[in-house]
Each structure stands twice: as C-alpha cells, then as structure tokens.
Design a protein around this motif. Sequence first.
Motif, short mmCIF file in Angstrom:
data_model
loop_
_atom_site.label_atom_id
_atom_site.label_comp_id
_atom_site.label_asym_id
_atom_site.label_seq_id
_atom_site.Cartn_x
_atom_site.Cartn_y
_atom_site.Cartn_z
N SER A 105 0.87 -1.17 0.00
CA SER A 105 0.00 0.00 0.00
C SER A 105 0.91 1.22 0.00
N ARG A 136 -2.75 -7.03 -9.21
CA ARG A 136 -3.15 -6.95 -7.81
C ARG A 136 -4.57 -6.41 -7.68
N ALA A 174 -7.35 -8.39 -5.76
CA ALA A 174 -8.06 -7.83 -4.62
C ALA A 174 -9.56 -7.82 -4.86
N ASP A 226 -11.66 -7.49 -1.46
CA ASP A 226 -11.22 -6.43 -0.58
C ASP A 226 -11.27 -5.13 -1.39
N GLU A 239 -8.60 -2.31 -0.86
CA GLU A 239 -7.32 -2.63 -1.49
C GLU A 239 -7.41 -2.44 -3.00
N ARG A 259 -7.07 1.13 -3.87
CA ARG A 259 -5.67 1.58 -3.76
C ARG A 259 -4.87 1.13 -4.99
N GLN A 260 -5.07 -0.11 -5.34
CA GLN A 260 -4.31 -0.62 -6.47
C GLN A 260 -4.70 0.06 -7.77
#
Lengths: 427, 862
Positions: free
Chosen positions: A3, A297, A301, A307, A310, A313-314
């Motif tokens: 992260s 990712r 995720a 998730d 997450e 964020r990715q």
Amino acid sequence: MASAPTANGGSNVAEYDLMLKLVQHLDRHMIFPLLEFNAGQLVDEESGDVKDEAKAREITQAKYALLKKTNMTDYVANLYCELEGLKEPPAEFADKKQKVFSQLQKLEQETSKIIELLERDDVVTMEMVNALYDLGNLQYSCGNYGDASEMLYRFRVLSTDNDKVAYATWGRLACEILTMNWESAMEELQKVRETIDSRLSQNPLAQLEHRTALIHWVLFPLFNFEKAREPILELFFNAGYINTIQANCPWILRYLAVAVITNRGRAKNPGIHQKQMKDIVRIVKQEAYEYQDPVTRFVHALCIDFDFEEAQRQLVLAEEVLRSDFFLLAHADDFVDSARHLIFESYCKIHARISLKDLSARLGLNADAAEKWIVNLIRDTRLDAKIDYKEGTVVMNHPPSSVYQQVIEKTKGGFFRTQVLSAAVAK
Amino acid sequence: MSRFFRGGDDSSSESSSDEEELYTTSEEEEEQEEQEESSEEEEEEEESSDDEAGPEKKGLSRFLVDQASSESEESDVEGATKVKSAKDKRFDELEATITAIQNGQKINDWGSIANEFDKLNRQVVKLQDGGKAPKSYIKCIAELEDFMNETQAKQKVTPKKMNATMARGFNAVKQRIKKNNKDYQSQIDAFRKDTDAFMESDEEEAPAPKPTKIKFKEVFTQEEPAEEDKKGFAIVDKRGKANPFSPESIQKHLRAIVESRGKKNTDRAEQIKVMEELNKVAETPYLKIRVLQTLVSARFDLGSGTTTSMPLEHWKAAEKELAALLTLLETHKDHVVVEGAEEWEDDDKVPVLGPDDKYIKVPGSVVSYIERLDDELTRSLQSIDPHTSEYIDRLTDEGALYNIILQGLLYYETIRKDASLEVPQESLNRIIQRRLDHVYFKPAQVVKILEENSWKQASSGVDSAITPRALAGDANRLIHTLCSYLFNNSEGIIRARAMLCQIYFLALHDEYYKARDMMLTSHLQENIANFDIATQILYNRTLVQVGLCAFRTGLVYDAQNTLQDICGSGRQKELLAQGVMMQRYSQVTPEQERLEKQRQLPFHMHINLELLECVYLTCSMLLEIPLLAQIGSSPDIKKRVISKTYRRMLEYHERQIFTGPPENTRDHVMQASKALAAGEWKKATQFIHSIKIWELMPSAEEIKAMLAKQIQEEGLRTYLFTYAPFYDTLSIDTLSTMFELDSTKVAAVVSKMISHEELAAALDQVTNTVIFRKGVELSRLQSLALALSDKASALIETNERTLEVRTQGSANAFSRKDGRQGGQRGGGQRGGRGGARTGGNAQRQAGGTQFTGGALGAAVRG
C-alpha cells in the motif's frame, strides 16, 4: 500487499516498467518506438526541456546500440554525432551507406528482371526468387517497411521453400506492424499462427519461443487497432497461448488484464466477456506467486479477496503504471472507467444496501458526481437498484432465481439436442 | 530326437537308422560345404581386409579339415572289415559337425554355428562316457569360446553392427557356451595349457575310446589335486613362513581364482585370504589393480544370495580396497580400468607400456563395483533393525561410500577427457545418479557436511568439471547441477529419476511453486506407469513430499489434492516402499514377497507415515467439514466427496457410543472435526494443536498458527452454512467477535461465499449486517425436480460425447452444427456456459494445478 504511498509514485512506476522484459522478445525495429516513447516521457510537456540529461543520453546510447546493426545508416550517423558531439559523421558511415546502396542496387537489378517476368507469366528460377527474399530483408533493415512487405509478399507467392516462407511471413508481419497497416497485419498474424501450430508441433521448445514472440508482437495491434481486439484476445485465451504466457512471460498478464477489463462494454457477446474475465481471474490467482503488478493486484483484490479498499488503492497505482506504459497509455482513462464499473458491479452483487457517501468515496468522486454516475450506471446496465435519497443509500434488489426458472433453463435445449442426436445416430 | 528314443535305436535297428543318419549328416555336410564355398566366395572380397591371412589360410585349413575327415573315413574303411561300432559312427558325425562349426567360424556365420553347436551338444551327450567328453569336442568348444571372445571384442571396436540373424545366433552361442563350458572347465583348462599334449593324448584316446569309469575318476581326481596342488602348496609354504607368493606368480593365482569363480565347492574365504596376501606382494600398479579388482569381486561374491547381505567386515574391506584402487588409478594415470578392454592372456609377463600406447588398459568396470558396494550397504541397512545403535553405526558407513562415489566420479571425468578411451556416457550417468541418490532426500545442511567431508578426502589438486569443489557448500546448486547434467545427457529412466530427485529436493526445502511447476512440466504423471517399480516408488515419494510442502506453505487445498492418491488408497506403506502391507484377501507368493522386501527403502530414507496421515486428515477435515455443512442443509444436492477415507473414519467415529479422550492422531483429528462441525472452533484448534507429531515439522509453531487461522475461517464458513436457515440477519461484528477474526476478514469471507453463490445472502453496508434471503429453501418436490433436470442434461451430454467418440471424424461436424443451431435457438446462455465448461477442462489438462494419479498399487505389487 504494497500500500505504498503515492508520494514516491515515480520510483514505484519504474519498478513496474516492463521494458527490459519486453524487448527480449521484440524485433529491433519494434523496440525503436518504445525507446522513442521513453525519451518522450522525459521531455517536459510545457517547456520542451529535457528533465533528466543523463537518462536522455542513456536512451540515445541505447538507440544507437539498437540501430547500429541495421542499415538505416543516415539516422545512425546522426545519432552517433549527437552522442559524440560531432558535426560531421565519420567516414565509416559514409562507407557503409555506400555499401548498402550498392547492395540495394544490385539486388534491385537482379529482381527487376523477375518483376518483369512476373508481369509476363514466365518461368522463374529458384535463385531469382531468393533474390526477392534478400531484397525484402535488406529493405526492411533499411527501414523501407512498405517496400519490404511488397517484396516478401511476392516472394511468398513464388517460393516453395517452407522455412523461408515462414520467415517471410514473420517479416511481413513485422513490416505491417511497423507501417501500422493493421488490417493486413491481422492477416499475417493468422498465417503465422497457423505455421506455429502446424509446423512446430513436433518441437515444443521452438513452439514456445515462437509463441512468446508472437504474443509480444501482437501487443502492437492489440492496443492500436480496435477490430484486432477480439481475435487477439481469442488468441491469447487459446490453451496453447495462455500456457505460454503462464510459463514464459507472465508479465503479459498486465496487458491481458487491461485488454479484458476495457473490453467490457465493447464485447459483442457478454457471455464471452464473462468467461474471459473468469479466466483472467483464475490465471492471475495461479500466477500470483510469480508475477504481480498493480493491475494484477487490482484483479486479485477485487475478484479473489473481495477487498474493495485494497482494490481502490491498487487502481490508483495501476493508473500511474498505465500512463507510463507505451502500449497502455491511450487506454488509461478507459481502464479506470471500466475498472470502476467492475468494482461497482461486484459491490452491488454482494451488498443489499450501500451508503451513497461511502460509495462516492470508494469511487473517488464527490457526492453529486457519484450520484449522477450511479444513476447513469443503473440506467445503462439495468441493475435492479434504487436510490433512497432520504437515507442517502442505494438499495439493491436481488431477486432469488426461481426454481421454476432454473428448471426451465436447464431443460431448455434438451429436446432439440436429443433430436439432433437421434438424427445423427440414424445417419 | 529324444534320448529315450535314441536308446531304443541303439538296441534294435541301430545299423539302418544310423546309416540313415550318417547319410543325412554327410549330405548336410555337403550342403554346408557348398554353402560355405559360395558364401566364402562372396566373402572373400569383403573379408580380405578383415583377415590378413585370408584366403591362403582358409584354403589350407580347409584342406586340413578335409584330410582329417578323409582320414577318419579311411579309418572307417579300415574298420569296415571289423564291425563298425555305433560309437565310431557317432564319432564321425561329431567330427563332421565340428568341421561345420570350424567352417562357420571362418566365415563368421554365427547363424549356422549356433545350429551346429546345438547339434554338437546333442551328439556329445551320447558319446560321453560318464561325463568325459571326447577330446576333439573339447578342442572345438575351447576354440569356439576363444573365437567368440574375439568376435565380441571386435564387435565393440567396430561401429558396424551384425545383422539380426547373426546377432541372434551369436548371442545364443554365447550364452550356451558359457553354460556349457562350465561343465568341461577342467578339460578345457588342460587343453588351453598345453594344446599339443592334450591333443596327443587325444590321439591315444581316440582310437580306444573306452576309458572306464574308474579311469575317468582317476583322471578327474588327478586333475583336481593338480589345481589344488598349487594352493595347497602355497598354503603349506605359508605355514613354513617362506614367501609363498612371488610377484611373478600373481597372475597365475588370479587366473585360477577367476576361473573357479561361480563354481560350487570353492572356498571363497580361502581365496580372499590368498588374495590379501597377494595384494601385499604385488609391486607394479598393474598387478595391484588386478589383485584389487579380483579381491573386490570375490568379496561381493560372498553376499551373492538374494536375501543375505555381505558380512560387515568384508564390506568395509571392500570399501577400503576400492578406495585404494581408485587412489592407485589416480596416481598412475597411465593405467586405466575400462570396460571392454582386452584381457591380457600371458600369465608370465606383465604388460608394459608400449611406445605407441598411452595407457595400459585393464578390463573392468569401476562403476559396477561402486554400484554393487552401494547396493550391499542398502541391503544390509534393510536387514538391520532401525531402532538399534547398530543401524546408526552402519549408517556412518554411508560417508565412506559417498567418498568412493565422489572419487569414482572424478576418475570417470578424467578418463572421459580422453576421447580415445571411448568411455561411454552411460557410466558417468550411472555414477552421478548414485551420487544423487545419496543426497536428494537430505536437508541442505546435511548435504553440505557430507560434501565437505568427502572433498576433504579427495586429494587437493583435483577438481570436478561437473560439480566444482566450490559447489560443495551449496546443496541447492549441487543438486541442480547434478540433475541438469543428467537431464541433458541421459534419457529414459535416469532422466526421469533425475527430475524426480530434483523435485523432491525442492519440495523438501519449501520451494513449493518451483517443485509443482517442475512436476507439471515433466508430464511424468502421464507415463509414470511405463517406468520400473523403483522409479514409480520415487515418483510416489516425490508426490507425497510435494503435498507436504504445499501443506507447510499453507495451501490446504493443493496439499489435500496432491496427497489424495497416495493416502486415500490406504496403502501408503506399500506405495512408498516403507513396509509390507498385510494382504488379507489376496495370496502373495513367496517370490513376490521376496521382491517386495527387496524394494523396501532403508529406514533413514522413510517419510514419516504418521505425520503424513496427520497432514492428510487435517487437510481433509478443513475441506470436508464446511462441505458437509453445506450439503447438510439440502440433502439432494449432488453429493460431493473429497476424501472417502476421511468420511469413512468420521462415520466410524460417530457410530461409537462412548468417546474417550483422544489417544492417537486419528482420534485427535476426528474429535476436532466434530468440534468444528458444531462451530466450536477453539476446541478444534486445541485438539489439533495437541497432536504431538507436529513437532517433527520444521517451524512447528508457524504451522500451528497457520492451522489455527484456517480453522477459524473454515469454522466461520461452517457456522454460516449450518445456521443460515435460522437467521434473518447476522451482524458482522458479532461474527467477528465470535470467531476472533477481523471484521473486514469476516466481510471478505462472506463476500466470497455470496459471490460464489454458496450463500443466499447480501451485505448491508449501512448497518453492517448480513441479510439472508428468504424463500430460497426448496421444497422436496422442487429439489427433486432440479436434480432430475440436472440428471437429464447430464444424460444428454454423455450421449453426445459417446456419439462423438464413436464416430470420431464425422461427429465433429455433428457437434459443430449442433453448437451453431443450439446457439440460435437456445440463446446465448447455454452456449456460453458450455463454452466455459469445455474451456475449463482443456485448461486443466493443459496446465492446471492438479496432479492426477499416483503410480498405483497394481503396478507396485508387481
């Protein structure tokens, strides 16, 4: 999972640069645009200044090294001057140029005859045909892709030498890609694919290598030509090719994932898209130990861990990566949009009631824009959802699929299939 | 013609039938003569280079033969005045056959030699007087043997192969001669020693071929002592403290010993003593090498029984001698021991290095000695009780053995450098394979120590090209180098074994993905059934090790899947060659049992079976309990069974009326399963954690932590499956406190279940609860209707597939047509689904993550 703060996003992006891995499988001439792109990234857009002198020099050096072996003498000479700070290119370049020209002329003379003959439908000998091939090769090496393509086409029509025909096909594919003649590139691609499947079936290693090369080459049409998308995706998901990707070049997964995700609205058949999505999720999961970048990712995720934070964020990271990728630059916005759709879709599938505020934060939009976005989405996709404005929530309605419906679905084709079957037996 | 029948002939109508036979044989002879002549003419051009003295000699010898036969004819004529005895006639036949064999030798026609040789043996039986064969016969077979050896030697040198019939004949003769000549060994020896004398005595004997039984006995006893004499002589001398073994006599002694090898009544211990003495007096390296070779072979003969192993002291002595031999070869680089070198025939002289020769070649195979030494160690380890200190003592010898293997490897590398020696690649492969066999199952630290010690032993100057000294400290790279060497330079079984060893080693060192990928790319699971049993066992071991590795990595599903074939069969012991199973229903012959025992692995190579069972059951529990809970609510869903073994145990456990506290591993897992099924995850964790055997795993604590986490998650899933019908909503926070999981983790688990349509529910983000949908529970009729429709479509599919298989080519057209039309009528839905299914299948076949099929029992049982 990383992260990483976006402050050092620059170094992060560099970490995910696939340049080194890609160039191993590309042709000299195809690497050139990639290098150009890298050089272009260093130039400040407003002022036109070069930001990083050392890096720029490095790239020029790379360009020189890359093209030294080709016959594009003028350009190479210029590069050399730029590198060494000379005004006049040294004599060796002139020599080389001379040599190339004479060779070119010689071959042209040799082939002029055959071209003449061709017009008159006459008998030709093997050597003459091979001269065509050589000329094509040389033209390509000089950067005259269009002429090269023409020569190789003629050669292929005439020649009976299987190996050379295969090389010529590869050569033509390269020419078409470099001249951005996508339509015929696709034709060539199909031919190359057939050759790989049929001729190399006895030699698994060579087959693997050829497939790897082909996978890399077709990245050009995949992201530059709209119509190429479906057939190329189909090619990638073919068992042989997907295995090649998994075994030999997992980094292609990034491109594959982006292509599939952005293909969302465009696919003619939503069933196929769903299947491709499922496949990509499975493969990302399988290869997670071997290859990861923000794009994979994100998929991991969202579709495996569920998730959403997450994933969000990715997605931010992935956008950056996309913007610095030669192939994906043009698709960055498209990807972000499709990815948002994807997040929302799976979010809706699981949730019965979602707070608007929360959702807007998740989508990275302000409350009003998010509302508008959701309304558009509901209208477009015909989701069974309503916005409860008073509560500030989106309410999903998931009707359970009725048993009767299920039974009907399952037994739908039964009669017809049985009929076909009995007809086949009777035959 | 049987002997019995012949006996009848003898007594009654002997003359006519014998005449007949004589006639036919002479005819045959003529035919052969013709054949021979024609073939000779053909051959003459070809063979002129082959045989220097070619035509002349042939002509002469043919002449000689003719003379001989005419002589015998003459004698026949002479004898015609007397009554021609049956015996004489037979002698004639014998002579004729011998001539035919000789002719055959000249033109190298093994096909006819084989035929004639058979005939000869049949004839000679009749002529034997109580075991004493005619001299001419002895001469013939002795010559034939020499000729055979010569041909064999030639065969090795020339690349040209014999044609099939010739080769067949040659092999037949070779085998028969070996067997046959043993019976006449003493006579042949006599013949070899002094040809003329022997043949003279033949002259005397031939006309009067009626040595009485007594006489024969005399001869026999005379001959026996003659051999014994030397030894007896020597021994007496030894007692007399004189120096009985002179270096000059060594070769003679050796020959005598070699010749007596494999015979009954040879006192091997005595011979070994003799050779030990010889070893002391041997001076030149050549003699030393010869003595050591013979000595080591003699020691191996001691343990030649299939069940008994070699005595310990002899093994140690053999190991020392082999080491001495290798050191000797290393110091004297001009002596080489290679397979297929020519035997030195002259006992009186010692070969010296000629001006043109680079080496003195001694026939023998170092790699075979090493292999034998290795096998003997394994055999003795098999027979020792592994729980005694004796076993450990014996195991220390492995280090010494490993030294020898390394030395041998170095030796082969040096002689391989010289292309003129033509050392086959195979020997090198064999020795590397042996080395690999000793390291692949050991942890890296142990390998490191082993390697370092053995490099200390090797003289400091030498280094190995394949596995440099620097590699000794790095077991991973060592194994990798050895394996890839074998992989590149060998094929078939050795190659497969090398790969398996590498996978095993990787799995042992927790490199799951690498091991798995190698396992998949090797494609061994498809053709493992074609390999020999030892390789299949290695495959099974590797499979199990990969499974255990997956477990340690925390991949429960993969671990269960991989272990399923071995552990689910209930025959782990047998499949891993770690003990013989009791066969309840099938009879096993003693022969099979013996073979089975031979295959057993020595104890230190075993994979702990209890640990294996424990891992397997725990994995099965983690997968099965949620599944049971899932199908528990709707009994008509297709019953899916992951592990039959586990289910059976669980049922058995549930049938018990009183369950005491758990005693063994199985009890622990079963009680944990029960607790888990009831949602008491803490209790389950306790049960699992109290299993003692986890301590055997490296980093046991981590594994326990991993298991606890898995149990928490699976407990949550089980709970949701079991109690979903009784709730409208469930707060995520409650769940998270109940299972001591992070609430996001709970949400993720629930999301996953919803997304996979395992749970009819949805999340409410505002109140943070799970809302269970109502109206999804089916009535009995409804679920039956669903099951019926499922079955109906399955039936259609099976039918279609059957038809496709039956009609191969044309069916393709059929199915394509069907697909297209079905798409038009039935809509995209079905087509899409069908596509997904087939795609999935193809994927799994092509590169999925599952292994299928251990090399199963039927093959292992032989």
